[in-house]
Design a protein around this motif. Structure first.
Motif, PDB file in Angstrom:
ATOM      1  N   TRP A   1       0.861  -1.204   0.000  1.00  0.00           N
ATOM      2  CA  TRP A   1       0.000   0.000   0.000  1.00  0.00           C
ATOM      3  C   TRP A   1       0.893   1.248   0.000  1.00  0.00           C
ATOM      4  O   TRP A   1       1.783   1.383   0.832  1.00  0.00           O
ATOM      5  N   TYR A   2       0.638   2.177  -0.926  1.00  0.00           N
ATOM      6  CA  TYR A   2       1.399   3.436  -1.012  1.00  0.00           C
ATOM      7  C   TYR A   2       0.392   4.577  -1.044  1.00  0.00           C
ATOM      8  O   TYR A   2      -0.412   4.668  -1.989  1.00  0.00           O
ATOM      9  N   ASP A   3       0.409   5.467  -0.069  1.00  0.00           N
ATOM     10  CA  ASP A   3      -0.519   6.623  -0.045  1.00  0.00           C
ATOM     11  C   ASP A   3      -1.892   6.257  -0.631  1.00  0.00           C
ATOM     12  O   ASP A   3      -2.666   5.593   0.031  1.00  0.00           O
ATOM     13  N   ASP A   4      -2.122   6.633  -1.882  1.00  0.00           N
ATOM     14  CA  ASP A   4      -3.460   6.407  -2.470  1.00  0.00           C
ATOM     15  C   ASP A   4      -3.449   5.320  -3.555  1.00  0.00           C
ATOM     16  O   ASP A   4      -4.347   5.259  -4.392  1.00  0.00           O
ATOM     17  N   ARG A   5      -2.398   4.499  -3.572  1.00  0.00           N
ATOM     18  CA  ARG A   5      -2.294   3.432  -4.569  1.00  0.00           C
ATOM     19  C   ARG A   5      -1.977   2.093  -3.877  1.00  0.00           C
ATOM     20  O   ARG A   5      -1.352   2.082  -2.813  1.00  0.00           O
ATOM     21  N   ILE A   6      -2.387   0.997  -4.516  1.00  0.00           N
ATOM     22  CA  ILE A   6      -1.966  -0.336  -4.044  1.00  0.00           C
ATOM     23  C   ILE A   6      -1.449  -1.107  -5.249  1.00  0.00           C
ATOM     24  O   ILE A   6      -2.055  -1.070  -6.330  1.00  0.00           O
ATOM     25  N   ARG A   7      -0.317  -1.782  -5.083  1.00  0.00           N
ATOM     26  CA  ARG A   7       0.283  -2.548  -6.169  1.00  0.00           C
ATOM     27  C   ARG A   7       0.105  -4.035  -5.842  1.00  0.00           C
ATOM     28  O   ARG A   7       0.709  -4.569  -4.910  1.00  0.00           O
ATOM     29  N   ILE A   8      -0.791  -4.694  -6.605  1.00  0.00           N
ATOM     30  CA  ILE A   8      -1.144  -6.086  -6.328  1.00  0.00           C
ATOM     31  C   ILE A   8      -0.296  -7.012  -7.179  1.00  0.00           C
ATOM     32  O   ILE A   8      -0.175  -6.812  -8.391  1.00  0.00           O
ATOM     33  N   THR A   9       0.313  -8.027  -6.549  1.00  0.00           N
ATOM     34  CA  THR A   9       1.134  -8.996  -7.284  1.00  0.00           C
ATOM     35  C   THR A   9       0.705 -10.420  -6.872  1.00  0.00           C
ATOM     36  O   THR A   9      -0.195 -10.589  -6.053  1.00  0.00           O
ATOM     37  N   GLY A  10       1.373 -11.415  -7.466  1.00  0.00           N
ATOM     38  CA  GLY A  10       1.136 -12.811  -7.057  1.00  0.00           C
ATOM     39  C   GLY A  10      -0.166 -13.378  -7.598  1.00  0.00           C
ATOM     40  O   GLY A  10      -0.688 -12.923  -8.623  1.00  0.00           O
ATOM     41  N   ASP A  11      -0.723 -14.347  -6.856  1.00  0.00           N
ATOM     42  CA  ASP A  11      -1.928 -15.075  -7.285  1.00  0.00           C
ATOM     43  C   ASP A  11      -3.126 -14.167  -7.552  1.00  0.00           C
ATOM     44  O   ASP A  11      -3.970 -14.474  -8.384  1.00  0.00           O
ATOM     45  N   ASP A  12      -3.205 -13.056  -6.800  1.00  0.00           N
ATOM     46  CA  ASP A  12      -4.377 -12.182  -6.952  1.00  0.00           C
ATOM     47  C   ASP A  12      -4.464 -11.581  -8.359  1.00  0.00           C
ATOM     48  O   ASP A  12      -5.562 -11.288  -8.837  1.00  0.00           O
ATOM     49  N   VAL A  13      -3.306 -11.392  -8.996  1.00  0.00           N
ATOM     50  CA  VAL A  13      -3.303 -10.844 -10.366  1.00  0.00           C
ATOM     51  C   VAL A  13      -4.046 -11.812 -11.289  1.00  0.00           C
ATOM     52  O   VAL A  13      -4.914 -11.412 -12.065  1.00  0.00           O
ATOM     53  N   HIS A  14      -3.723 -13.089 -11.140  1.00  0.00           N
ATOM     54  CA  HIS A  14      -4.413 -14.113 -11.926  1.00  0.00           C
ATOM     55  C   HIS A  14      -5.919 -14.071 -11.660  1.00  0.00           C
ATOM     56  O   HIS A  14      -6.729 -14.128 -12.581  1.00  0.00           O
ATOM     57  N   HIS A  15      -6.281 -13.962 -10.372  1.00  0.00           N
ATOM     58  CA  HIS A  15      -7.695 -13.976 -10.009  1.00  0.00           C
ATOM     59  C   HIS A  15      -8.424 -12.765 -10.600  1.00  0.00           C
ATOM     60  O   HIS A  15      -9.519 -12.871 -11.147  1.00  0.00           O
ATOM     61  N   ILE A  16      -7.778 -11.599 -10.505  1.00  0.00           N
ATOM     62  CA  ILE A  16      -8.400 -10.351 -10.996  1.00  0.00           C
ATOM     63  C   ILE A  16      -8.556 -10.383 -12.519  1.00  0.00           C
ATOM     64  O   ILE A  16      -9.625 -10.060 -13.047  1.00  0.00           O
ATOM     65  N   THR A  17      -7.484 -10.810 -13.212  1.00  0.00           N
ATOM     66  CA  THR A  17      -7.507 -10.696 -14.675  1.00  0.00           C
ATOM     67  C   THR A  17      -8.128 -11.913 -15.362  1.00  0.00           C
ATOM     68  O   THR A  17      -8.833 -11.768 -16.348  1.00  0.00           O
TER      69      THR A  17
ATOM     70  N   LYS B   1       0.897  -8.038 -16.875  1.00  0.00           N
ATOM     71  CA  LYS B   1       0.955  -9.494 -16.743  1.00  0.00           C
ATOM     72  C   LYS B   1       1.261  -9.889 -15.283  1.00  0.00           C
ATOM     73  O   LYS B   1       0.712 -10.851 -14.764  1.00  0.00           O
ATOM     74  N   ASP B   2       2.138  -9.113 -14.637  1.00  0.00           N
ATOM     75  CA  ASP B   2       2.615  -9.496 -13.308  1.00  0.00           C
ATOM     76  C   ASP B   2       2.057  -8.672 -12.155  1.00  0.00           C
ATOM     77  O   ASP B   2       2.317  -8.983 -10.995  1.00  0.00           O
ATOM     78  N   PHE B   3       1.391  -7.574 -12.465  1.00  0.00           N
ATOM     79  CA  PHE B   3       0.858  -6.766 -11.370  1.00  0.00           C
ATOM     80  C   PHE B   3      -0.398  -6.010 -11.814  1.00  0.00           C
ATOM     81  O   PHE B   3      -0.665  -5.863 -13.014  1.00  0.00           O
ATOM     82  N   VAL B   4      -1.144  -5.564 -10.805  1.00  0.00           N
ATOM     83  CA  VAL B   4      -2.315  -4.717 -11.038  1.00  0.00           C
ATOM     84  C   VAL B   4      -2.179  -3.523 -10.093  1.00  0.00           C
ATOM     85  O   VAL B   4      -1.865  -3.710  -8.910  1.00  0.00           O
ATOM     86  N   VAL B   5      -2.366  -2.311 -10.592  1.00  0.00           N
ATOM     87  CA  VAL B   5      -2.342  -1.137  -9.716  1.00  0.00           C
ATOM     88  C   VAL B   5      -3.768  -0.615  -9.568  1.00  0.00           C
ATOM     89  O   VAL B   5      -4.492  -0.478 -10.562  1.00  0.00           O
ATOM     90  N   VAL B   6      -4.153  -0.369  -8.303  1.00  0.00           N
ATOM     91  CA  VAL B   6      -5.485   0.190  -8.052  1.00  0.00           C
ATOM     92  C   VAL B   6      -5.351   1.500  -7.292  1.00  0.00           C
ATOM     93  O   VAL B   6      -4.376   1.703  -6.549  1.00  0.00           O
ATOM     94  N   ALA B   7      -6.313   2.392  -7.501  1.00  0.00           N
ATOM     95  CA  ALA B   7      -6.363   3.658  -6.757  1.00  0.00           C
ATOM     96  C   ALA B   7      -7.335   3.496  -5.598  1.00  0.00           C
ATOM     97  O   ALA B   7      -8.410   2.910  -5.760  1.00  0.00           O
ATOM     98  N   ILE B   8      -6.938   3.987  -4.424  1.00  0.00           N
ATOM     99  CA  ILE B   8      -7.843   3.945  -3.268  1.00  0.00           C
ATOM    100  C   ILE B   8      -8.870   5.066  -3.425  1.00  0.00           C
ATOM    101  O   ILE B   8      -8.515   6.241  -3.497  1.00  0.00           O
ATOM    102  N   LEU B   9     -10.148   4.697  -3.518  1.00  0.00           N
ATOM    103  CA  LEU B   9     -11.201   5.700  -3.703  1.00  0.00           C
ATOM    104  C   LEU B   9     -11.652   6.255  -2.355  1.00  0.00           C
ATOM    105  O   LEU B   9     -11.694   7.447  -2.143  1.00  0.00           O
TER     106      LEU B   9
END
Lengths: 249, 249
Positions: free
Chosen positions: B11-27, B57-65
């Motif tokens: 978690w970074y300020d207003d962003r989260i960088r998702i890696t690992g198995d969750d990337v597969h699940h999300i995409t 392919k390896d990560f997903v970036v999301v913005a904290i709303l």
């Protein structure tokens, strides 16, 4: 002590003549021999301690030693209506719901049910399902084997529901509102020997239309704690809470 | 809304960088695209509604709303000690116990455990078990992922138990005596924010010796209703009853 449900028609004065699958279980699975003791129940909850007198390939004869007075049944009759889920989930509900004291099961062909149990498939499924509840009753020392009705449509379910004293359905939306009715406040409205109908949706829950039909027909929406439960976990929560409410407070 | 547990360090300020198995699940599993919304939790129960900004392919970036204030956790911390059963039964307990609000699991190498989880097997098992509880937490909308301890001997269990406010164990013999303590009378002794240790035996139950050691160390024997429950059903009854007692009365 191992327990078997033997239909009343096989009971004669002080003897019981056991046939069918139970013979295999007694002789092969448990490897019982003449002189060993088992408990036999009939379908009305009558129980007796028995001694094995004779073992044949196709039957076993036992002598009734003495009658047992026991009652492990829930003080209210709980029927679980389950929006038809995948078959393995329904089997979990049958097995563990029986351990937890369910009286009857009604599969419900819900709008969001992914599978349809047509008449042809049903006969075979019912045979397997009845075996699961019989074994679970024996294992959990119940004096009654729950029954399983044919799958019902919502119209048939509403008709069936008129026989019950109280009717509730688990509704996920209920877990999200602030002024929900607690499950406890609903259970306080029912007394010993009354009949409770508990409806649980399939994987996707009840549709809004189904929820409305249920509400109009005096089914109370309830939540089962604040967490979202899988379709096969919800009936187990409901039955455990009912047991706790009536038997463990 | 779909929920993912993402470690605080991502978690970074207003962003989260998702890696690992969750990337597969999300995409792949959910097939989410940029602009869609998910909920992210960290390991401390912090939750935020987020929007997908970037998919790689390896990560997903999301913005904290915005931050979510929610609490679906049981008001007491319940740890389930389970006499090691067959692995598939333990997995049922992990999955459904997590839906029902368990805080921690301790596998217990009981005298009557049929299987032994040695260190070599354990590492691989633990990985699989952790995945089950993470997914069950996400699915049941919990803000906390239960932890799983290494298997304990009875000596280690007794040492661990000193950290708890109340300790109970399900004892089949307790279901057979007449002047048993109801589960409810025991639960009345515990208050919000306290820690409860619930011990369930393996398939054959606790041995008499184990039961004696537990009793001497202030574990209360309880019954979970009058019916005999399978080893994997007992923790689900206990957790459902605890939820009912604290959340639904």
């Amino acid at each position: 002590m191992q327990r078997y449900f033997i239909p009343k028609k096989a009971w004669y004065d002080d003897r019981i003549r056991i046939t069918g699958d139970d013979v295999h279980h007694i002789t092969r699975v448990m490897r019982f021999t003449v002189g060993e003791k088992i408990i036999c129940n009939d379908e009305n909850g009558v129980a007796a301690q028995c001694e094995i007198l004779e073992i044949d390939k196709d039957f076993v004869v036992v002598a009734i030693l003495h009658w047992l007075e026991e009652n492990n049944e829930l003080p209210i009759e709980v029927t679980i209506v389950h929006g038809i889920p995948k078959a393995d989930k329904f089997e979990i509900v049958l097995q563990k719901g029986t351990e937890l004291g369910a009286h009857k099961y009604i599969p419900f062909q819900s709008e969001r049910s992914i599978v349809i149990w047509d008449k042809k498939k049903w006969a075979k499924k019912l045979q397997r399902f009845n075996k699961i509840v019989k074994e679970a009753s024996e294992q959990s020392h119940r004096s009654y084997v729950p029954t399983i009705s044919n799958p019902m449509s919502i119209t048939e379910l509403i008709e069936e529901s008129s026989q019950y004293d109280l009717k509730i359905f688990a509704y996920e939306e209920e877990a999200k509102v602030n002024n929900y009715h607690t499950f406890g406040s609903i259970l306080k409205q029912i007394n010993s020997n009354q009949k409770l109908l508990v409806c649980i949706g399939p994987e996707g829950g009840f549709s809004e239309e189904e929820a409305n039909i249920l509400k109009v027909n005096d089914f109370h929406p309830i939540r089962l704690g604040p967490r979202i439960l899988r379709t096969e976990t919800a009936p187990l929560y409901a039955l455990s809470a009912i047991s706790y409410h009536f038997e463990e407070q």
